[in-house]
Enzyme design. Structure first.
Site, PDB file in Angstrom:
ATOM      1  N   TYR A  32       0.827  -1.207   0.000  1.00 18.38           N
ATOM      2  CA  TYR A  32       0.000   0.000   0.000  1.00 18.38           C
ATOM      3  C   TYR A  32       0.856   1.250   0.000  1.00 18.38           C
ATOM      4  CZ  TYR A  32       0.876   1.109   4.953  1.00 18.38           C
ATOM      5  OH  TYR A  32       1.472   1.460   6.141  1.00 18.38           O
ATOM      6  N   ARG A  51       8.035   3.487  -4.934  1.00 18.97           N
ATOM      7  CA  ARG A  51       8.167   2.601  -3.759  1.00 18.97           C
ATOM      8  C   ARG A  51       7.122   1.480  -3.817  1.00 18.97           C
ATOM      9  NH1 ARG A  51       7.637   5.146   2.168  1.00 18.97           N
ATOM     10  NH2 ARG A  51       5.476   5.410   1.457  1.00 18.97           N
ATOM     11  N   ARG A 100      -7.615 -21.421   0.019  1.00 19.60           N
ATOM     12  CA  ARG A 100      -6.619 -20.808   0.910  1.00 19.60           C
ATOM     13  C   ARG A 100      -5.369 -21.672   0.890  1.00 19.60           C
ATOM     14  NH1 ARG A 100      -4.545 -21.230   5.917  1.00 19.60           N
ATOM     15  NH2 ARG A 100      -3.791 -19.292   6.875  1.00 19.60           N
ATOM     16  N   HIS A 102      -0.961 -21.166   0.808  1.00 23.69           N
ATOM     17  CA  HIS A 102       0.013 -20.099   1.042  1.00 23.69           C
ATOM     18  C   HIS A 102       0.762 -19.640  -0.211  1.00 23.69           C
ATOM     19  CE1 HIS A 102      -0.867 -21.124   5.152  1.00 23.69           C
ATOM     20  NE2 HIS A 102      -0.058 -20.186   5.610  1.00 23.69           N
ATOM     21  N   LYS A 149       6.529  -2.010   2.099  1.00 26.51           N
ATOM     22  CA  LYS A 149       5.346  -1.365   2.690  1.00 26.51           C
ATOM     23  C   LYS A 149       4.152  -2.310   2.559  1.00 26.51           C
ATOM     24  CE  LYS A 149       3.208   3.219   3.044  1.00 26.51           C
ATOM     25  NZ  LYS A 149       3.375   3.403   4.490  1.00 26.51           N
ATOM     26  N   GLU A 182      12.734   2.883  13.828  1.00 27.65           N
ATOM     27  CA  GLU A 182      11.813   3.941  13.389  1.00 27.65           C
ATOM     28  C   GLU A 182      10.692   4.001  14.413  1.00 27.65           C
ATOM     29  OE1 GLU A 182      10.036   3.051   9.563  1.00 27.65           O
ATOM     30  OE2 GLU A 182       9.827   0.936  10.046  1.00 27.65           O
ATOM     31  N   LEU A 206      11.182   1.473   6.992  1.00 27.33           N
ATOM     32  CA  LEU A 206      10.557   1.832   5.719  1.00 27.33           C
ATOM     33  C   LEU A 206      11.313   3.018   5.122  1.00 27.33           C
ATOM     34  CD1 LEU A 206       7.910   1.155   4.037  1.00 27.33           C
ATOM     35  CD2 LEU A 206       7.099   3.338   4.917  1.00 27.33           C
TER      36      LEU A 206
HETATM   37  N1  PDD Z   1       2.948   5.384   7.469  1.00 24.27           N
HETATM   38  N2  PDD Z   1       7.658   4.022   8.784  1.00 24.27           N
HETATM   39  C1  PDD Z   1       6.513   3.341   8.852  1.00 24.27           C
HETATM   40  C2  PDD Z   1       6.490   2.039   9.564  1.00 24.27           C
HETATM   41  C3  PDD Z   1       5.332   3.864   8.276  1.00 24.27           C
HETATM   42  O1  PDD Z   1       4.183   3.190   8.330  1.00 24.27           O
HETATM   43  C4  PDD Z   1       5.401   5.133   7.625  1.00 24.27           C
HETATM   44  C5  PDD Z   1       4.195   5.747   6.972  1.00 24.27           C
HETATM   45  C6  PDD Z   1       6.623   5.803   7.588  1.00 24.27           C
HETATM   46  C7  PDD Z   1       6.782   7.135   6.887  1.00 24.27           C
HETATM   47  O2  PDD Z   1       6.740   6.968   5.490  1.00 24.27           O
HETATM   48  P1  PDD Z   1       6.230   8.142   4.534  1.00 24.27           P
HETATM   49  O3  PDD Z   1       7.042   9.330   4.823  1.00 24.27           O
HETATM   50  O4  PDD Z   1       6.456   7.595   3.160  1.00 24.27           O
HETATM   51  O5  PDD Z   1       4.766   8.368   4.835  1.00 24.27           O
HETATM   52  C8  PDD Z   1       7.738   5.214   8.164  1.00 24.27           C
HETATM   53  C9  PDD Z   1       1.781   5.666   6.687  1.00 24.27           C
HETATM   54  C10 PDD Z   1       1.514   7.127   6.521  1.00 24.27           C
HETATM   55  C11 PDD Z   1       0.598   4.885   7.224  1.00 24.27           C
HETATM   56  O6  PDD Z   1       0.760   3.683   7.371  1.00 24.27           O
HETATM   57  O7  PDD Z   1      -0.455   5.455   7.439  1.00 24.27           O
END
Ligand code: PDD
Length: 285
Positions: A32, A51, A100, A102, A149, A182, A206
């Site tokens: 996403y 990305r 279902r 995997h 992501k 993070e 991320l």
């Molecule tokens: N979250 N790290 C993680 C684990 C994240 O889920 C996000 C973003 C970021 C920052 O990434 P960016 O600058 O590309 O938004 C870092 C989004 C906004 C969410 O899951 O809602």
């Protein structure tokens, strides 16, 4: 009523239905993005789509959409939902199988879903207008592929909940070596002696688009030095400033970590300078 995009159609959210056999639902098997848009202008559209394509390549989802196709969906959602302060949520799951099992199925079309939701106005670079975050901390117990992501966000959700239930706005995460990774939904930074320091890009974090835009703008501006290197949690508690960034929030100053004030609980001067540079330059991405 918000209008959403699902597999080629625009329709009211309540009418958007997916199969319970969708692998996004059964396995969290999808990728996403969240792209911010202010008054119809998206921030970082191309790096966000790049990305997402990297994520799909990493997990073998073949969608093959061009940037133009994504742009058309985003522009339509902005047009149909009002062009205020929006985030565009883009989601591609591996699709609905008949069983279902995997292993990645063959011949199953990915499910593409997108919707727009309201976000707060972009922060202004003004110490009196920004509300600093109070954050909790937790050992990072997610998987070792945090650069993807993935829609499988239970690890992030549990870390966020850990802070939330103690009244914190976010949870900073650290690995088994006591190094900052993070936050549960943001990238993290410290400022020490005027230098902005953030953990390097690897499988533990991320590659945030806000992080990319911010570091690029700071380096081009040249007035604030930037380092990408390992940061220990001792350095976090001893920092002059702590920040987190994400697409829906830009740069958020952190004034308290685990109940201990950072910078005496004051918003820092480097945050002010960095947010000023970010606000002025973000629409060029
Ligand atoms: N979250 N790290 C993680 C684990 C994240 O889920 C996000 C973003 C970021 C920052 O990434 P960016 O600058 O590309 O938004 C870092 C989004 C906004 C969410 O899951 O809602």
């Amino acid at each position: 009523m918000s209008i959403v995009y699902l597999d080629g159609s625009y329709l009211p959210m309540a009418e958007a239905k997916i199969s319970p056999m969708d692998r996004g639902f059964l396995f969290g098997d999808g990728i996403y993005e969240v792209v911010p848009s202010y008054n119809g202008q998206m921030v970082g559209f191309a790096p966000h789509i790049d990305r997402m394509n990297n994520g799909m390549n990493a997990i073998g989802i073949e969608l093959g959409w061009s940037h133009q196709q994504w742009k058309a969906v985003c522009d339509s959602l902005i047009e149909k939902n009002g062009s205020g302060n929006l985030a565009l949520y883009l989601h591609v799951s591996r699709g609905a199988d008949t069983k279902r099992f995997h292993a990645y199925p063959e011949g199953v079309a990915p499910t593409v879903f997108a919707f727009a939701f309201e976000i707060p106005p972009a922060p202004v670079a003004d110490k009196s207008k920004v509300v600093g975050y109070k954050v909790a901390t937790s050992r990072d117990l997610r998987w070792e592929r945090c650069q993807i992501k993935s829609t499988a966000l239970l690890g992030n959700v549990m870390h966020f909940q850990h802070g939330y239930q103690q009244g914190a706005n976010e949870t900073l995460l650290y690995n088994e070596r006591n190094e900052l990774t993070e936050a549960s939904a943001c990238n993290a930074y410290i400022v020490k002696n005027g230098v902005v320091i953030t953990p390097p890009l690897d499988n533990q974090i991320l590659p945030g688009i806000t992080r990319y835009i911010l570091l690029d703008l700071l380096r081009k501006d040249g007035s604030i030095p930037v380092e990408e290197r390992t940061v220990t949690m001792d350095e976090v508690f001893d920092a002059d400033e702590v920040w987190v960034t994400s697409s829906s929030k830009e740069i958020v100053p952190v004034i308290e970590v685990d109940g201990k004030p950072i910078n005496n609980g004051e918003i820092g001067d480097v945050w002010l300078a960095a947010q000023t540079i970010y606000s002025a330059g973000k629409l060029n991405y």
